[in-house]
Motif scaffolding. Structure first.
Motif, mmCIF file in Angstrom:
data_model
loop_
_atom_site.group_PDB
_atom_site.id
_atom_site.type_symbol
_atom_site.label_atom_id
_atom_site.label_comp_id
_atom_site.label_asym_id
_atom_site.label_seq_id
_atom_site.Cartn_x
_atom_site.Cartn_y
_atom_site.Cartn_z
ATOM 1 N N TRP A 199 0.828 -1.206 0.000
ATOM 2 C CA TRP A 199 0.000 0.000 0.000
ATOM 3 C C TRP A 199 0.866 1.261 0.000
ATOM 4 N N PHE A 200 1.910 1.263 0.836
ATOM 5 C CA PHE A 200 2.779 2.450 0.873
ATOM 6 C C PHE A 200 3.526 2.620 -0.456
ATOM 7 N N LEU A 201 3.869 1.505 -1.061
ATOM 8 C CA LEU A 201 4.519 1.568 -2.380
ATOM 9 C C LEU A 201 3.549 2.174 -3.404
ATOM 10 N N SER A 202 2.288 1.734 -3.329
ATOM 11 C CA SER A 202 1.266 2.276 -4.239
ATOM 12 C C SER A 202 1.109 3.774 -4.019
ATOM 13 N N LEU A 203 1.104 4.168 -2.735
ATOM 14 C CA LEU A 203 0.950 5.605 -2.433
ATOM 15 C C LEU A 203 2.112 6.401 -3.034
ATOM 16 N N SER A 204 3.326 5.862 -2.867
ATOM 17 C CA SER A 204 4.493 6.571 -3.415
ATOM 18 C C SER A 204 4.358 6.694 -4.928
ATOM 19 N N SER B 101 3.431 9.772 -9.630
ATOM 20 C CA SER B 101 2.828 9.833 -10.969
ATOM 21 C C SER B 101 2.003 11.100 -11.172
ATOM 22 N N VAL B 102 1.503 11.694 -10.090
ATOM 23 C CA VAL B 102 0.773 12.956 -10.287
ATOM 24 C C VAL B 102 1.663 14.160 -9.979
ATOM 25 N N GLY B 103 2.557 14.000 -9.029
ATOM 26 C CA GLY B 103 3.387 15.136 -8.598
ATOM 27 C C GLY B 103 4.390 15.570 -9.634
ATOM 28 N N TRP B 104 5.073 14.599 -10.175
ATOM 29 C CA TRP B 104 6.150 14.934 -11.113
ATOM 30 C C TRP B 104 5.610 15.585 -12.395
ATOM 31 N N TRP C 80 2.878 18.866 -17.443
ATOM 32 C CA TRP C 80 2.371 18.093 -18.587
ATOM 33 C C TRP C 80 1.449 16.953 -18.117
ATOM 34 N N LEU C 81 0.593 17.367 -17.195
ATOM 35 C CA LEU C 81 -0.347 16.384 -16.640
ATOM 36 C C LEU C 81 -1.448 16.020 -17.641
ATOM 37 N N SER C 82 -1.622 16.886 -18.656
ATOM 38 C CA SER C 82 -2.708 16.599 -19.594
ATOM 39 C C SER C 82 -2.204 16.517 -21.027
ATOM 40 N N LEU C 83 -2.942 15.743 -21.818
ATOM 41 C CA LEU C 83 -2.659 15.675 -23.256
ATOM 42 C C LEU C 83 -3.672 16.576 -23.951
ATOM 43 N N LEU D 159 -5.309 15.402 -3.698
ATOM 44 C CA LEU D 159 -4.923 16.583 -2.913
ATOM 45 C C LEU D 159 -3.517 17.030 -3.305
ATOM 46 N N PHE D 160 -2.654 16.026 -3.437
ATOM 47 C CA PHE D 160 -1.254 16.322 -3.747
ATOM 48 C C PHE D 160 -1.128 16.985 -5.131
ATOM 49 N N ALA D 161 -1.865 16.447 -6.121
ATOM 50 C CA ALA D 161 -1.801 17.004 -7.481
ATOM 51 C C ALA D 161 -2.295 18.449 -7.494
#
Ligand SMILES: Nc1nc2c(ncn2[C@@H]2O[C@H](COP(=O)(O)OP(=O)(O)OP(=O)(O)O)[C@@H](O)[C@H]2O)c(=O)[nH]1
Length: 521
Positions: free
Chosen positions: A59-64, A69-72, A78-81, A122-124
């Motif tokens: 689960w923690f791996l999934s969270l990371s 995947s959204v933060g970077w 370039w979050l959108s196409l 929230l993070f994104a």
């Protein structure tokens, strides 16, 4: 003698013991659901197995991964196409974190999956420097999207493994609705900002289609690995739980309807506000543009609404199927229970013959009938000889087995119209319809010989059991059952006193000491 109510209630208790609790139609009835839920309370005692630790690590791996995947991409903008759409550009918003969140939700419940979706949304929003209300709104809509998906799967026993056409269709329906709700934040933003509708609408459509594209990526994964994951989780019943109360489906449906109404309300308000504003500025933008723009907005809303309507229809169809299936199963279990109750109320469980209460009822009716037609009836009382010794020597269970075998043997030796019952302990009783004493003695002799010859290979090769019989014929002028039994009982005592394995009869109309005694062969 116990009364009928006692017998019936004890029979009901006994029958209920044989049936699973789920056979009783009440709010506690549990039914299968599609999604699973982690059994948090059961995890502690089995934590040493290491699976729980591995699960937490995953689960923690999934969270990371979600945050990464959204933060970077969000930080790199370039979050959108971008997709050209009419005069606008549709930004297809990618949210890969949602994929993991969905998988966790379907197989481990909303707590773990929802937390992933909430935190990554929230993070994104934070990385993209949105205002605090919008950050919270974004988090809430993502959570709502997963909640809708989860509730749908919890209400309907449709497995998320895409192994059938129904499963695939349900998955598509659920992700469409889920994507619609995940894009609610932009829709609400559009309505709240009251300006730039065309751009914001394209943003909303982009978010919606982007979510759908995201979910579509799950298809091959579920197709290839869904069943394997299901099987693996089936092997660990202590880890997840699939069954839910029947009432859960009702509440789920109500909640889903509420969420859908919220969506319809927002969409209609948005359209109304947009048209109103366009009307205000009609002198600047001109009527044709106003009408065209209003139509465009209406088009989008209608597309989404029709998808939702199809979904609602299908969802209700599934729930209906599920409920009717459950009701049918419950009804058949109830009729089984009723049959068992009726059986228990009439028969003796050990021998399978009628019980004494039912025998007395039937025999009384039969005697009255025989009297009306001037026909004779005879009664046999059969008592196993030295049965105490059988119990003492071979054990009580072996004694039970002997009774069981005799219970099966007796009806074979009688006519279907005769009544055979367990009178008590090791005593059996038979009422022979339309049978005078001389014929009854023949039947008694047949029974005596058959029982004496009966082998019990499962218990002991040497075990043989004999019976003594007392026979009495009912007097047409005096059709009293108790008196008939009394006379047969006296004859039975004489058979016992005479050395057992023999037949004695109450002479009745016969001359005392006539053909009325049978030998032990
Ligand atoms: N295994 C088993 N034994 C039973 C059942 N009902 C009664 N018995 C036994 O049947 C025996 C009857 O014993 P008695 O009344 O002394 O009669 P008996 O040993 O058959 O001797 P006679 O009738 O005089 O030949 C008792 O030991 C009871 O425990 C039953 O349902 N199962």
């Amino acid at each position: 003698m116990p009364d009928a109510a006692d017998i019936f209630s004890s029979a009901a208790d006994e029958a209920a013991c044989h049936l699973p609790a789920s056979s009783l139609l009440d709010a506690q009835t549990e039914v299968d659901s599609g999604a699973r839920m982690l059994r948090f309370r059961l995890l502690r005692p089995v934590a040493q197995r290491g699976i729980v630790r591995r699960l937490a690590l995953a689960w923690f791996l999934s969270l990371s991964l979600c945050l990464l995947s959204v933060g970077w991409p969000a930080a790199e903008s370039w979050l959108s196409l971008s997709l050209p759409w009419q005069a606008e550009v549709l930004p297809l918003v990618l949210a890969p974190g949602m994929l993991l969140a969905i998988l966790w939700t379907l197989w481990f419940g909303i707590a773990l999956g929802g937390a992933l979706a909430l935190l990554s949304a929230l993070f994104a929003a934070w990385v993209m420097h949105f205002s605090l209300p919008f950050i919270l709104l974004s988090g809430a809509t993502h959570l709502l999207a997963l909640l809708i998906l989860y509730l749908g799967y919890r209400a309907v026993p449709m497995r998320p493994d895409l192994s059938s056409g129904d499963n695939l269709l349900f998955f598509l329906m659920m992700v469409t609705v889920s994507a619609t709700f995940a894009s609610l934040d932009v829709l609400v933003g559009v309505y709240a900002s009251q300006s730039g509708y065309a751009q914001l609408l394209s943003l909303w459509l982009g978010r919606w289609l982007g979510m759908l594209a995201n979910f579509a990526l799950l298809l091959p994964l579920l197709w290839l690995y869904g069943r394997r994951i299901e099987r693996a989780l089936d092997r660990l019943p202590w880890l997840t739980r699939r069954r839910v109360r029947l009432t859960y489906s009702l509440w789920t449906t109500a909640l889903l309807l509420l969420a859908l109404l919220l969506y319809v309300f927002l969409a209609v308000r948005l359209h109304g506000a947009y048209v109103a504003q366009a009307f205000v500025h009609y002198d600047r933008i001109g009527w044709p543009t106003v009408a065209l723009s209003a139509l465009q907005v209406l088009q989008i809303i209608h597309i989404v609404l029709s998808v939702l309507v199809v979904f609602i229809a299908y969802f209700f169809y599934q729930i209906l199927q599920h409920w009717t299936g459950t009701l049918k199963r419950t009804a058949s279990q109830l009729s089984l229970l009723n049959r068992k109750l009726a059986e228990l109320a009439l028969t003796d469980e050990l021998t399978g013959l009628y019980n004494r209460r039912h025998f007395m009822e039937m025999a009384r009716r039969e005697l009255a009938n025989a009297e009306r037609h001037g026909m004779p009836c005879s009664l046999l009382l059969i008592d196993i000889d030295h049965f105490k010794q059988v119990n003492d020597h071979y054990g009580h269970l072996a004694g039970d087995q002997v009774l069981r075998i005799l219970g099966r043997l007796l009806p074979v030796l009688l006519r279907p119209s005769d009544l055979a019952a367990r009178y008590g302990g090791e005593e059996l009783v038979v009422l022979l319809r339309h049978t005078p004493l001389d014929e009854a003695l023949e039947v008694a002799e047949r029974i005596r010989q058959a029982i004496a010859a009966q082998a019990y290979p499962d218990l002991s090769a040497s075990l043989r059991v004999t019976v003594s019989l007392g026979v009495a014929e009912s007097r047409v002028a005096e059709p009293d059952l108790d008196w008939l039994i009394e006379r047969a009982d006296r004859a039975l005592y004489r058979a016992k006193d005479g050395g057992r394995n023999r037949i004695e009869c109450d002479p009745g109309a016969w001359a005392a000491g006539s053909v009325c005694s049978g030998s032990s062969g």
